[in-house]
Design a protein around this motif. Sequence first.
Motif, PDB file in Angstrom:
ATOM      1  N   LEU A 174       0.829  -1.200   0.000  1.00 13.26           N
ATOM      2  CA  LEU A 174       0.000   0.000   0.000  1.00 13.26           C
ATOM      3  C   LEU A 174       0.864   1.251   0.000  1.00 13.26           C
ATOM      4  N   SER A 175       0.585   2.146  -0.931  1.00 16.76           N
ATOM      5  CA  SER A 175       1.360   3.385  -1.039  1.00 16.76           C
ATOM      6  C   SER A 175       0.759   4.432  -0.115  1.00 16.76           C
ATOM      7  N   CYS A 176       1.105   4.358   1.180  1.00 12.87           N
ATOM      8  CA  CYS A 176       0.602   5.365   2.127  1.00 12.87           C
ATOM      9  C   CYS A 176       1.634   5.616   3.217  1.00 12.87           C
ATOM     10  N   ASP A 177       1.412   6.691   3.973  1.00 18.52           N
ATOM     11  CA  ASP A 177       2.354   7.112   5.015  1.00 18.52           C
ATOM     12  C   ASP A 177       1.820   6.858   6.411  1.00 18.52           C
ATOM     13  N   ILE A 178       0.491   6.884   6.552  1.00 22.39           N
ATOM     14  CA  ILE A 178      -0.138   6.778   7.870  1.00 22.39           C
ATOM     15  C   ILE A 178      -1.316   5.814   7.788  1.00 22.39           C
TER      16      ILE A 178
END
Length: 584
Positions: A497-501
């Motif tokens: 998953l391309s996410c930060d949080i």
Amino acid sequence: MGSNYRDSKGAAIRRNNQTPSDSVLRRIQFYFDALQRNTDNYLFVTDIGYNMVMVSNNLARDFGLPGEVFEDMDRYWQPLIHPDDIDRYLQSMTDMMPSEGSSPKTSGHDLMYRVKRVDGEYQWIRCRGVLSYDRRTGTPFMFAGIISKLNEASQADHVTGLLSKQRFENTVIDALEYYRSDNIGGAIMIFGLDNFKLINETYNRNTGDNLLRKVARVLDSVLGENQLLYKLDGDEFGVVCPGMTEAEAEYLFCKAQRGMNTIQEIDGHNVFCTISAGTVFYPQGGKDYQVLHKHAEAALDLAKHAGKNQNCVFSREQYNRWLRSRSLRENMRASVGYDFKGFELYFQPQVSAKDKRILGAEALLRWFNANGRMVSPMEFIPILEETKLIIPVGRWILETGIRICKEFQQLLPGFRMSINLSYEQLRDTSIRGFIEYCLEKYQLEPKCVVLELTETSIMNDWTFVNEQFNELRKTGIMIAMDDFGTGYSSLACLKSLSCDIVKIDRAFVTNITENDFDQRLVKSTIDICHSINIKCCIEGVETEDEYNMVTDNCGADSIQGYLFGRPEPQQVFIDKYLSKKTEE
């Protein structure tokens, strides 16, 4: 008029020399010819004694009949009648004819049905005829009438060939008259396709039209005796059912539902399209056509909003809820049209799990109606998404949130704003350019903006959403998966998953101080996220015990919940959380 025709055996048929001299056809021939020269309708006269019929030239031509005068009309006419209409035709003819010892049930023949033209297409017609009786013997000697084509928009639908909305209205009015005379009520059902607009957009209009024809055949095949299917507006079909009970209406819908719950092959495409229905009973639900139609449409709308692929029976309570929903839609459209009047952003603080200092806030949309009353987001957000108003409103949220974030940074440098993004917004190919425009306009660093999308929206279209996230992250914006744990994702999916949080939902915090499993689950999720450089924010923290558990035992990075603050208007948020920081 002596045109020559051939019957199926090749015998020449001429008008004059094959008409018996004492036949009624001879006597009326002059008048018949005068009539057919002055009308576009079809005409016919049958001499019952000789079983011989005289038809207008256009009737013989358009339907491939053997001539203008020939024997045994049924031999040629009945095979042309649509299979679904033949029983009604035969019944109507039987009801008109006297039988031994009893009078006829009707005084004439008046029926709408489909007949195959010479080009192979079915034509809706209305056939009206009367019997003439011999005064001496009391027996019928002639059957004469007129046939009208129902090919105008007010009569028959050009796509499906079904009778149109105008005919539906007339049938409902007739059913209400029948109720007033015989006190027998019934039901009106309106069927509507689910996601038909999407199918039209995905393929093309021809595919949509072919689907409508297929649906018409499916619905027609499940109707009971003396029930006719009508094509209404758009993707809707109507049925009038005198004497029907609620159980019978549900049974009819179940049959239609089974017929549609399979993949339909349309123009080489495998199309899956379910069906919903709205049912209203008369006289309970109304005593005139306009009211009944409005209530049936409302019931159909409720069925679709309740999840589709179901039948909703009209009730006053549901109708009042539907009216409120419609009113909200209209008021929200007006708010958008008046420069988003009534919309406002509230802000809920997000704090560091380590030392409780303010990191930023989540911008939450609120809407006040024309009376100044706040409407619950649970009520108006689904309407925004359904009406696609979420696109313009979403842009307003983005720009307003970015502008206010810049203002908050004057009081607290590094302040970060979390802004919710809908799946519909993400599908807008211009969204990235708009966000970049807003960042440049207000001179805000991209890293100070976090875009949040719910887990359910992400999992519904994983590949597309992940690609969009990648593009947005290239600008420096951060991405958060909201409500993690409420959908269908697995911990394994976090790896790609391309996410930060990741924001862990309140549902996992509610019993975390008492439930050992919830503690381990939250800690494991946080550990996995940390192992792939994803931060974790815990939502819904309301007590100090919950806070201590998710920080000391689970290792959360940030916290959002009532323990640290409820959503507040801009100025209240400043006074509560940012003015103190300025003073310090």
